[in-house]
Design a protein around this motif. Structure first.
Motif, PDB file in Angstrom:
ATOM      1  N   ASP A 195       0.854  -1.190   0.000  1.00  0.00           N
ATOM      2  CA  ASP A 195       0.000   0.000   0.000  1.00  0.00           C
ATOM      3  C   ASP A 195       0.889   1.239   0.000  1.00  0.00           C
ATOM      4  O   ASP A 195       1.153   1.838   1.041  1.00  0.00           O
ATOM      5  CB  ASP A 195      -0.928  -0.004   1.217  1.00  0.00           C
ATOM      6  N   VAL A 196       1.364   1.604  -1.185  1.00  0.00           N
ATOM      7  CA  VAL A 196       2.341   2.695  -1.300  1.00  0.00           C
ATOM      8  C   VAL A 196       1.737   4.018  -0.856  1.00  0.00           C
ATOM      9  O   VAL A 196       2.414   4.852  -0.244  1.00  0.00           O
ATOM     10  CB  VAL A 196       2.872   2.784  -2.739  1.00  0.00           C
ATOM     11  N   GLU A 197       0.474   4.223  -1.128  1.00  0.00           N
ATOM     12  CA  GLU A 197      -0.158   5.499  -0.770  1.00  0.00           C
ATOM     13  C   GLU A 197      -0.178   5.704   0.742  1.00  0.00           C
ATOM     14  O   GLU A 197       0.190   6.770   1.245  1.00  0.00           O
ATOM     15  CB  GLU A 197      -1.573   5.562  -1.337  1.00  0.00           C
ATOM     16  N   PRO A 210       7.546  16.624  -3.796  1.00  0.00           N
ATOM     17  CA  PRO A 210       6.235  16.325  -4.391  1.00  0.00           C
ATOM     18  C   PRO A 210       6.326  16.093  -5.899  1.00  0.00           C
ATOM     19  O   PRO A 210       7.285  16.506  -6.558  1.00  0.00           O
ATOM     20  CB  PRO A 210       5.426  17.585  -4.075  1.00  0.00           C
ATOM     21  N   THR A 211       5.312  15.438  -6.427  1.00  0.00           N
ATOM     22  CA  THR A 211       5.203  15.236  -7.873  1.00  0.00           C
ATOM     23  C   THR A 211       4.408  16.376  -8.485  1.00  0.00           C
ATOM     24  O   THR A 211       3.904  17.260  -7.787  1.00  0.00           O
ATOM     25  CB  THR A 211       4.501  13.911  -8.178  1.00  0.00           C
ATOM     26  N   ASP A 212       4.257  16.327  -9.798  1.00  0.00           N
ATOM     27  CA  ASP A 212       3.492  17.373 -10.477  1.00  0.00           C
ATOM     28  C   ASP A 212       2.000  17.283 -10.164  1.00  0.00           C
ATOM     29  O   ASP A 212       1.241  18.202 -10.482  1.00  0.00           O
ATOM     30  CB  ASP A 212       3.727  17.331 -11.993  1.00  0.00           C
ATOM     31  N   SER A 213       1.564  16.202  -9.533  1.00  0.00           N
ATOM     32  CA  SER A 213       0.163  16.096  -9.092  1.00  0.00           C
ATOM     33  C   SER A 213       0.049  16.292  -7.582  1.00  0.00           C
ATOM     34  O   SER A 213      -0.974  15.950  -6.979  1.00  0.00           O
ATOM     35  CB  SER A 213      -0.415  14.729  -9.480  1.00  0.00           C
ATOM     36  N   ASN A 214       1.112  16.847  -6.983  1.00  0.00           N
ATOM     37  CA  ASN A 214       1.160  17.164  -5.550  1.00  0.00           C
ATOM     38  C   ASN A 214       0.997  15.936  -4.656  1.00  0.00           C
ATOM     39  O   ASN A 214       0.453  16.011  -3.554  1.00  0.00           O
ATOM     40  CB  ASN A 214       0.127  18.231  -5.189  1.00  0.00           C
ATOM     41  N   ARG A 215       1.470  14.794  -5.141  1.00  0.00           N
ATOM     42  CA  ARG A 215       1.569  13.610  -4.308  1.00  0.00           C
ATOM     43  C   ARG A 215       3.056  13.400  -4.016  1.00  0.00           C
ATOM     44  O   ARG A 215       3.919  14.089  -4.576  1.00  0.00           O
ATOM     45  CB  ARG A 215       0.981  12.400  -5.017  1.00  0.00           C
ATOM     46  N   PHE A 216       3.364  12.446  -3.171  1.00  0.00           N
ATOM     47  CA  PHE A 216       4.761  12.219  -2.811  1.00  0.00           C
ATOM     48  C   PHE A 216       5.264  10.868  -3.304  1.00  0.00           C
ATOM     49  O   PHE A 216       6.238  10.336  -2.781  1.00  0.00           O
ATOM     50  CB  PHE A 216       4.952  12.375  -1.303  1.00  0.00           C
ATOM     51  N   PHE A 217       4.609  10.337  -4.312  1.00  0.00           N
ATOM     52  CA  PHE A 217       5.105   9.162  -5.019  1.00  0.00           C
ATOM     53  C   PHE A 217       4.561   9.195  -6.435  1.00  0.00           C
ATOM     54  O   PHE A 217       3.564   9.865  -6.727  1.00  0.00           O
ATOM     55  CB  PHE A 217       4.689   7.859  -4.320  1.00  0.00           C
ATOM     56  N   TYR A 218       5.228   8.468  -7.325  1.00  0.00           N
ATOM     57  CA  TYR A 218       4.814   8.406  -8.720  1.00  0.00           C
ATOM     58  C   TYR A 218       4.850   6.965  -9.189  1.00  0.00           C
ATOM     59  O   TYR A 218       5.821   6.238  -8.924  1.00  0.00           O
ATOM     60  CB  TYR A 218       5.748   9.258  -9.591  1.00  0.00           C
ATOM     61  N   GLN A 219       3.793   6.534  -9.871  1.00  0.00           N
ATOM     62  CA  GLN A 219       3.773   5.207 -10.481  1.00  0.00           C
ATOM     63  C   GLN A 219       4.028   5.362 -11.969  1.00  0.00           C
ATOM     64  O   GLN A 219       3.299   6.052 -12.674  1.00  0.00           O
ATOM     65  CB  GLN A 219       2.435   4.505 -10.245  1.00  0.00           C
ATOM     66  N   GLY A 257       4.540   0.276 -14.000  1.00  0.00           N
ATOM     67  CA  GLY A 257       3.918  -0.150 -12.751  1.00  0.00           C
ATOM     68  C   GLY A 257       4.783   0.030 -11.521  1.00  0.00           C
ATOM     69  O   GLY A 257       4.332  -0.235 -10.403  1.00  0.00           O
ATOM     70  N   ASP A 258       6.038   0.475 -11.694  1.00  0.00           N
ATOM     71  CA  ASP A 258       6.915   0.706 -10.547  1.00  0.00           C
ATOM     72  C   ASP A 258       6.543   2.009  -9.839  1.00  0.00           C
ATOM     73  O   ASP A 258       6.089   2.974 -10.467  1.00  0.00           O
ATOM     74  CB  ASP A 258       8.380   0.787 -10.987  1.00  0.00           C
ATOM     75  N   TYR A 259       6.788   2.024  -8.525  1.00  0.00           N
ATOM     76  CA  TYR A 259       6.509   3.207  -7.705  1.00  0.00           C
ATOM     77  C   TYR A 259       7.827   3.868  -7.309  1.00  0.00           C
ATOM     78  O   TYR A 259       8.815   3.184  -7.003  1.00  0.00           O
ATOM     79  CB  TYR A 259       5.756   2.818  -6.429  1.00  0.00           C
ATOM     80  N   TRP A 260       7.800   5.211  -7.285  1.00  0.00           N
ATOM     81  CA  TRP A 260       9.007   5.987  -7.016  1.00  0.00           C
ATOM     82  C   TRP A 260       8.728   7.091  -6.007  1.00  0.00           C
ATOM     83  O   TRP A 260       7.616   7.618  -5.943  1.00  0.00           O
ATOM     84  CB  TRP A 260       9.530   6.624  -8.298  1.00  0.00           C
ATOM     85  N   ARG A 261       9.747   7.449  -5.238  1.00  0.00           N
ATOM     86  CA  ARG A 261       9.702   8.657  -4.407  1.00  0.00           C
ATOM     87  C   ARG A 261      11.054   9.328  -4.479  1.00  0.00           C
ATOM     88  O   ARG A 261      12.059   8.708  -4.841  1.00  0.00           O
ATOM     89  CB  ARG A 261       9.322   8.329  -2.960  1.00  0.00           C
ATOM     90  N   MET A 262      11.071  10.608  -4.096  1.00  0.00           N
ATOM     91  CA  MET A 262      12.295  11.390  -4.192  1.00  0.00           C
ATOM     92  C   MET A 262      12.476  12.225  -2.936  1.00  0.00           C
ATOM     93  O   MET A 262      11.512  12.723  -2.354  1.00  0.00           O
ATOM     94  CB  MET A 262      12.253  12.293  -5.427  1.00  0.00           C
TER      95      MET A 262
END
Length: 374
Positions: free
Chosen positions: A59-61, A95-104, A108-113
């Motif tokens: 549950d990455v979110e 944050p990502t360009d959608s103001n979340r803190f992870f990107y899929q 299908g891989d999940y990323w954070r920075m």
């Protein structure tokens, strides 16, 4: 460590100035893949990019929400005390360009920075009492700053993560299936696990929850999860995926597991595994400098139980993964997890032989802070 085939795609979705062409593998983590990226400007901060192992963190979110809440709380506490720099002492999620803190990504891989904390270092093996002291202070302060978050507020990222009854159950299931036909070669290790199994279930005893409080803890306090500055002073606690409820003794035990060992956690020559008591003393001193501000007597008395449990539990986990075919921990060669398990069992035996004296060191240190208050 696998590389990245779609670096430009991933980086483009984070609000950063990272140079996608500069991407290089970084660190020695067992679970996630970490990469260092340079800033396009020499004056700007660099970045750490992580591919989240979503086979483990499903549950990455909610995992990411835990990290966001914890890092924001830590930054608030540092600002409140007015004695530190939250940008240097706490990991900062980008944050990502959608103001979340992870990107899929498209595969299908999940990323954070995160921002990369420059001029810091970590150690897989503690080398000096000063390093051990600073590590104890860092984890003690980490627990103290989170001690006002009530239990039950964070998502349980990995259910029963430190529940030894569950870990032993998983081992029994692995032995029963024997998928890779390895059980016949680990009878000595299985016998040792069985020998200590009953004593290691202290934290799951009926009624324990009524006297031993659960708190928000780190749950993965290997010494290399503390970043030190150029003067070997603690700067930041990292790797926050497993921050969730637990007993403080779990954190204490895992830290001691990695600090007191005179060699690495996967040492092949068991005769090299010895207890470095000066490092233990130093860690305890640093830990209680901060943790004495909130620990109860019951928690203090449980700490040595944690120091015995964590190498035992890690041995059970390594042994289970070896039997299952090395599907959880990254390995460098066939039999690596078995080698790790043997080393951790040896360490646990040595800690058990010295547990009484080590517990007295813990009690004496805590009492020194009680005495100083009066």
């Amino acid at each position: 460590m696998p590389g990245i085939d779609n670096t430009a795609e991933v980086v483009s979705h984070f609000k950063c100035a990272a140079d996608a062409n500069s991407c290089k593998a970084y660190g020695s983590g067992h679970i996630n893949d970490t990469f260092l990226l340079k800033n396009v400007s020499a004056a700007g901060p660099d970045y750490l990019l992580q591919r989240i192992n979503h086979n483990i963190f499903s549950d990455v979110e909610r995992l990411t929400d835990n990290m966001r809440r914890v890092t924001e709380h830590l930054k608030y506490k540092i600002r409140e005390h007015g004695t530190g720099d939250p940008l240097k002492e706490v990991m900062t999620l980008i944050p990502t360009d959608s103001n979340r803190f992870f990107y899929q990504d498209s595969t299908g891989d999940y990323w954070r920075m995160f921002y990369f904390l420059s001029d810091t270092k970590s150690y897989d093996v503690v080398q000096t009492p000063k390093q051990a002291y600073e590590g104890g202070k860092a984890f003690g302060k980490f627990q103290y700053m989170l001690s006002d978050i009530p239990a039950g507020q964070l998502f349980e990222v990995i259910p029963d993560f430190h529940n030894i009854q569950k870990r032993l159950q998983y081992l029994t299931e692995a032995v029963s299936k024997d998928t890779c036909k390895r059980v016949q070669y680990v009878s000595a290790e299985l016998q040792m696990v069985e020998k200590y199994a009953e004593d290691m279930q202290y934290f799951q005893q009926p009624g324990q929850a009524a006297v031993l409080p659960k708190r928000v803890i780190h749950n993965d306090t290997k010494f290399n999860n503390v970043l030190l500055n150029s003067n070997d002073e603690a700067q930041c606690v990292i790797d926050l995926e497993t921050v969730m409820d637990g007993y403080v003794a779990y954190d204490f035990g895992d830290a001691i597991r990695t600090i007191i060992n005179t060699t690495t956690e996967d040492e092949a020559d068991l005769s090299r595994i010895k207890l470095n008591m000066p490092l233990f003393n130093a860690y305890v001193q640093g830990y209680f400098k901060e943790a004495s501000k909130f620990l109860t007597d019951t928690e203090v008395n449980s700490l040595m139980k944690g120091a015995l449990l964590l190498p035992y539990m890690q041995a059970v986990r390594f042994l289970t993964d070896h039997i299952n075919g090395d599907i959880y921990f990254k390995i460098k060669f066939e039999g690596h997890n078995l080698q790790r398990a043997r080393a951790q069992l040896r360490l646990m035996q040595m800690l058990d032989a010295n547990a009484g004296a080590m517990h007295q060191i813990i009690v004496n240190e805590m009492n020194s802070y009680k005495t100083a208050k009066y």
